[in-house]
Design an enzyme around this catalytic site. Structure first.
Site, short mmCIF file in Angstrom:
data_model
loop_
_atom_site.label_atom_id
_atom_site.label_comp_id
_atom_site.label_asym_id
_atom_site.label_seq_id
_atom_site.Cartn_x
_atom_site.Cartn_y
_atom_site.Cartn_z
N HIS A 457 0.82 -1.21 0.00
CA HIS A 457 0.00 0.00 0.00
C HIS A 457 0.85 1.25 0.00
O HIS A 457 0.49 2.27 -0.59
CB HIS A 457 -0.93 -0.03 1.22
CG HIS A 457 -2.00 -1.07 1.08
ND1 HIS A 457 -2.57 -1.70 2.14
CD2 HIS A 457 -2.58 -1.58 -0.03
CE1 HIS A 457 -3.47 -2.56 1.71
NE2 HIS A 457 -3.49 -2.51 0.39
N ARG A 564 -16.00 19.79 -3.19
CA ARG A 564 -16.85 19.04 -2.26
C ARG A 564 -16.62 19.59 -0.85
O ARG A 564 -15.60 19.32 -0.24
CB ARG A 564 -16.48 17.55 -2.29
CG ARG A 564 -16.86 16.82 -3.58
CD ARG A 564 -16.41 15.36 -3.47
NE ARG A 564 -17.05 14.49 -4.44
CZ ARG A 564 -16.45 14.06 -5.55
NH1 ARG A 564 -15.23 14.45 -5.84
NH2 ARG A 564 -17.10 13.23 -6.37
N ARG A 600 -19.97 23.26 -4.03
CA ARG A 600 -21.19 22.52 -3.71
C ARG A 600 -21.47 22.61 -2.21
O ARG A 600 -20.56 22.44 -1.40
CB ARG A 600 -21.00 21.05 -4.10
CG ARG A 600 -22.20 20.19 -3.74
CD ARG A 600 -22.04 18.81 -4.27
NE ARG A 600 -21.17 17.99 -3.43
CZ ARG A 600 -20.85 16.73 -3.73
NH1 ARG A 600 -21.29 16.18 -4.86
NH2 ARG A 600 -20.09 16.04 -2.94
N GLU A 693 -28.42 14.44 -10.13
CA GLU A 693 -27.92 13.12 -9.76
C GLU A 693 -29.02 12.19 -9.29
O GLU A 693 -28.76 11.10 -8.80
CB GLU A 693 -26.79 13.22 -8.73
CG GLU A 693 -27.09 14.09 -7.53
CD GLU A 693 -25.88 14.28 -6.61
OE1 GLU A 693 -24.85 13.61 -6.80
OE2 GLU A 693 -25.99 15.11 -5.69
N ASP A 717 -23.82 9.27 -8.53
CA ASP A 717 -25.11 8.99 -7.89
C ASP A 717 -26.19 8.70 -8.93
O ASP A 717 -27.01 7.81 -8.74
CB ASP A 717 -25.53 10.17 -7.00
CG ASP A 717 -24.87 10.08 -5.65
OD1 ASP A 717 -24.89 8.97 -5.08
OD2 ASP A 717 -24.32 11.08 -5.18
N ARG A 727 -23.69 2.15 -4.91
CA ARG A 727 -22.36 2.38 -5.47
C ARG A 727 -21.25 1.81 -4.60
O ARG A 727 -20.10 1.74 -5.00
CB ARG A 727 -22.14 3.88 -5.73
CG ARG A 727 -22.10 4.76 -4.51
CD ARG A 727 -22.28 6.22 -4.87
NE ARG A 727 -21.08 7.01 -4.72
CZ ARG A 727 -21.02 8.33 -4.83
NH1 ARG A 727 -22.11 9.01 -5.12
NH2 ARG A 727 -19.91 8.98 -4.68
N CYS A 764 -19.81 16.42 -13.35
CA CYS A 764 -18.71 16.32 -12.37
C CYS A 764 -18.59 14.92 -11.79
O CYS A 764 -17.80 14.70 -10.87
CB CYS A 764 -18.86 17.35 -11.27
SG CYS A 764 -20.38 17.18 -10.34
C1 PEP Z 1 -21.71 12.35 -8.19
O1 PEP Z 1 -22.60 11.80 -7.53
O2 PEP Z 1 -21.44 12.05 -9.38
C2 PEP Z 1 -20.87 13.38 -7.57
C3 PEP Z 1 -19.99 14.07 -8.27
O3 PEP Z 1 -21.02 13.56 -6.23
P1 PEP Z 1 -20.38 12.61 -5.11
O4 PEP Z 1 -19.52 11.60 -5.79
O5 PEP Z 1 -19.62 13.51 -4.20
O6 PEP Z 1 -21.60 12.02 -4.47
MG MG Z 2 -23.25 12.70 -5.69
#
Ligand code: PEP
Ligand code: MG
Length: 835
Positions: A457, A564, A600, A693, A717, A727, A764
């Site tokens: 690692h 973020r 954001r 999203e 998302d 996810r 994004c």
């Molecule tokens: C997404 O959901 O694509 C995003 C950019 O936000 P996060 O990954 O921070 O949930």
């Molecule tokens: Mg997201």
């Protein structure tokens, strides 16, 4: 945890002629309540032959053998109160016999509760003298479940249901896939076993799995017993097999890296001392050596009150787990998801029941908490280090790393002297992943270690940080005098010391040449993302801190497409104040120098949890109160953030974006609140947008576009919600493919909705950083692509080599594909035609 002890299962004022008699009485209670088959008595007796179940201070916890769990019908506990006591072990008398029949490894809770009780003689006396069974029920309930150490078992017999498989992992079973096995195994109640030759492990226990020493092509037998044994076996086998492709991909990438790493960048012409290791991070540097002689950790044994010690250990483990969760997210955002997983695996090491049990026993023996923890962890690490497979043995470093974090939370001074004030090449016995993640690339010219491996690692993190590194250089490395001048060729894994003046000059020439090469590449990166036919796409970077802007710009970002902000709220004990946030946003504006900057608002919930907010537990956090839903419910968090943002907006341009919006009403409320805050501060208006999203936001894009100034599509998302795939699900995560045509159609719908109102659309999510994804998104007509900084050069290269009309044709065809494979198959055909 349900109540597993009831008054009927407590026998007050009992007498036992012998330990054997006490066990028989306890098993009768368990059998009468329907918890066990009569045969479990033998298992309880069998356990006494192989281990000591006397916990301390008059408490004994008889429990059956792991392989007999099938004799347990339901998890339960029975208690014998023996005022006169009965001799249990080595002259010790038991006054409370807590017999446990536990089906699965809910573990640790019982030990925690019992150790607390044991350390509190007064309460213990109350229990031994109680005349009301309810007093014992109240004291012990909720504390059940552990049946004993789940470490490697020396007499492995497969459970009834079994399947065989060959481990198709080129690097054998190491921590990353093993963590996924654990996650799957823990979802089932059945007792599970993985056997490799004559060694067996409990797949609900990470360390136990690692100690299997299963290398590539190992023959494994999975077996299971219990209610859901069949399902558990199928799921575990599926997880194991599903990871095989990924393991091969990673191994191939590592191989390719090693092959590329072969060339020797430079060799001295005059004699010099050469320390030959293995490349762990390419690159070339010249500088002064700083030798870090690892101080042996001396933890003083300071015995104290066992109750306090248990609380302290509990709290330290909890804080370490939170810290590692935050570090996982932070590292994933900063360096990449795979790098983040390193710390997720570290967190799993904290759940090792054998380690916790060992530490608890030492505490009960009266040792100090830090000493007990250190001893237990060291023993466990030594067992790992002794494994014949070097890859698995390297996990000892991981365990020591985690153990050190816990010690820190226990108030021990285990600070690492890793901080360099002036640029230097670091030399150490070994570096832990945490040490490496903390290295400042600005002053770390490189590092060499005595031990370690290229796939450790530590090496993974070194490569990600772009620090030249050589590992496994041998013990003589530590003989180098601190302050020596050295040349490090990280690409071939060689360190040269005692280099002649002429050779040093030649090395400088080589360094200059390599630097020029890198600069040429950087210059290319700095060119705009313009297609061959002149269509320009904006390229943003996804970052979390002002300090990352420089790196983003160096990689070719035009601005920041996603900051973020939730990372400001992590790795701390309370929410950042308005002023603190203002300072960060102001520095962000300063670092961005007037370029695009999209910030954001807080996206807590789902996978991002903040312990000090004490949010209620949700069974479906991704579908729960997260993102803007939380902000609208918590003005105490939202208003200070909006105030900080608008105060910062007076200093320079920024756009504000709300995450996880699913209804028009949420967008209206967020905008209205922002406007109230803005008016109060007399701040300038700034563009207000939403993340698209959720499927509802995409489907309603035309409505949303009438309300807001811009969209940024969060494909991470959006994908999980469109495909209904968590996810983070260990088995399904590979299905969460943003290139799925169903997701692409949602993106098209979003772009169409935005166009109706001439609104700007960025992306994004992770899809923007994938060259094929970026090509399709460009073809779908988005204005901006925002991604991790290191993905920018490859995406730019791809876009600069394509024509817009070809990208549009590619997007059209992708929308009509049946699945992800079909979309990928378009890649070569379309892009080659376009170029
Ligand atoms: C997404 O959901 O694509 C995003 C950019 O936000 P996060 O990954 O921070 O949930
Ligand atoms: Mg997201």
């Amino acid at each position: 945890m349900p109540s597993l002890l009831t008054a009927e299962l407590v026998r007050l004022n009992a007498r036992a002629a012998s330990k054997q008699d006490a066990i028989v009485q306890a098993s009768e209670l368990l059998a009468a309540a329907g918890f066990i088959e009569p045969g479990y008595l033998e298992s309880l007796q069998g356990r006494e032959q192989v281990s000591n179940t006397y916990l301390g201070n008059g408490v004994a916890i008889p429990h059956g053998l792991q392989e007999d769990r099938h004799l347990i019908r339901r998890t339960g506990v029975a208690v014998l109160q023996l005022p006169e006591g009965v001799e249990w072990h080595d002259g010790e008398r038991a006054h409370l016999v807590v017999a446990i029949a536990a089906q699965s490894d809910e573990h640790i809770t019982l030990l925690q509760r019992l150790t607390r009780l044991i350390g509190d003689p007064q309460q213990l006396r109350t229990l031994v003298e109680a005349r009301d069974p309810q007093i014992l029920v109240d004291a012990l309930n909720g504390a059940v479940a552990h049946t004993g150490p789940s470490v490697v078992d020396s007499t492995p017999a497969d459970f009834e249901q079994r399947v065989e498989l060959v481990l198709d992992y080129p690097h054998g079973l190491h921590a990353r896939p093993a963590s996924a096995w654990v996650a799957t195994a823990k979802r089932y109640q059945a007792a599970l076993r993985v056997r490799h030759g004559d060694t067996a492990a409990d797949p609900k226990n990470l360390v136990s799995l690692l100690q299997l020493g299963a290398s590539a092509n190992a023959q494994l037998v999975l077996s299971a017993q219990g209610v859901d044994a069949g399902d558990a076996l199928v799921a575990l086998k599926r997880t194991i097999e599903a990871l095989s492709a990924e393991e091969h991909e990673r191994a191939a990438a590592a191989r390719a890296r090693r092959q590329k790493a072969q060339p020797v960048l430079w060799t001295p012409l005059d004699p010099a001392d050469v320390f030959e290791g293995v490349s762990a991070g390419p690159g070339f540097s010249i500088g002064t050596v700083r030798v870090l002689r690892a101080a042996q950790l001396e933890i003083e044994d300071r015995p104290g009150n066992t109750v306090d010690a248990t609380h302290q250990l509990d709290a330290a483990l909890h804080s370490t787990a939170n810290e590692l969760e935050a570090l996982t997210r932070d590292t994933a955002a900063r360096l990449g998801a795979a790098e983040g997983e390193i710390f997720a695996a570290h967190r799993e090491l904290l759940n090792d029941s054998a380690l916790l049990e060992h530490a608890a026993r030492l505490l009960l023996d009266g040792h100090g908490v830090a000493w007990a923890w250190h001893q237990a962890a060291e023993q466990q690490a030594a067992r790992l280090a002794a494994l014949p497979d070097p890859l698995l043995a390297a996990r000892a470093t991981d365990l020591r790393d985690v153990a050190r974090r816990v010690l820190k939370h226990l108030g021990e001074n285990v600070a690492t002297p890793m901080r360099l004030d002036t640029p230097a090449i670091l030399i150490a016995e070994d570096l832990t992943p945490s040490d490496t993640a903390m290295l400042d690339p600005a002053v770390t010219l490189g590092f060499c270690t005595v031990s370690g491996g290229p796939t450790s690692h530590t090496a993974i993190l070194a490569r990600t940080l772009g620090v030249p590194a050589a590992v496994a250089c041998g013990a003589s490395l530590l003989k180098i005098a601190d302050g020596s001048e050295a040349v490090l060729d990280g690409t071939s894994g060689r360190l040269y010391v005692g280099v002649s003046a002429q050779d040093r000059e030649r090395a400088r020439q080589t360094q200059l040449h390599l630097l020029e090469q890198a600069e040429r590449a950087a210059a290319n990166r700095a060119l705009p993302a313009v297609t061959l036919d002149g269509h320009v796409l904006e390229i943003g970077a996804n970052i979390t801190r002002p300090e990352q802007v420089r790196d983003a710009l160096a990689n070719g970002a035009d601005g920041v497409g996603l900051m973020r902000t939730e990372f400001l709220f992590l790795e701390r004990h309370d929410a950042p104040s308005e002023d603190e946030q203002y300072d960060t946003y102001r520095r962000m504006i300063e670092a961005s120098g007037g370029r695009q900057l999209i910030i954001r608002t807080l996206d807590i919930g789902g996978d991002k949890q903040v312990p000090y907010l004490n949010l209620p537990h949700e069974s479906n956090p991704f579908l729960g109160v997260r993102g803007v839903r939380l902000c609208l419910r918590r003005p105490d968090l939202f208003v200070p953030q909006l105030r900080a943002l608008y105060r910062a907006a007076k200093e320079g341009p920024l756009w504000i974006m709300f995450p996880m919006v699913s209804t028009l009403d949420e967008a209206r409320q967020a905008i209205a609140l922002a406007e109230t805050v803005r008016a109060e501060l007399d701040a300038p208006k700034v563009p207000l947008g939403i993340m698209v999203e959720t499927p509802s936001a995409a489907a309603f894009a035309d409505h949303f576009a009438a309300l807001v100034d811009f969209f940024s599509i969060g494909t991470n998302d959006l994908t999980q919600y469109v495909l209904a795939v968590d996810r983070e699900h260990p088995e399904l995560a590979r299905m969460a493919e943003s290139l799925h045509p169903a997701v692409l159609r949602m993106i098209k719908q979003t772009v169409d909705g935005a166009r109706k109102h001439r609104k700007w659309v960025g992306v994004c999510g992770g899809l923007a950083g994938d060259p094929l994804g970026a090509s399709i998104l460009a073809g779908l007509g988005v204005d901006e692509l925002s991604m991790s900084s290191r993905d920018i050069p490859a995406v730019k290269t791809r876009l600069r080599g394509s024509r817009l009309d070809a990208l549009q044709a590619l997007a059209r065809r992708a929308l009509d594909c049946e699945d992800v494979d079909a979309v990928r198959a378009l890649d070569n055909a379309e892009i080659k035609a376009a170029a």
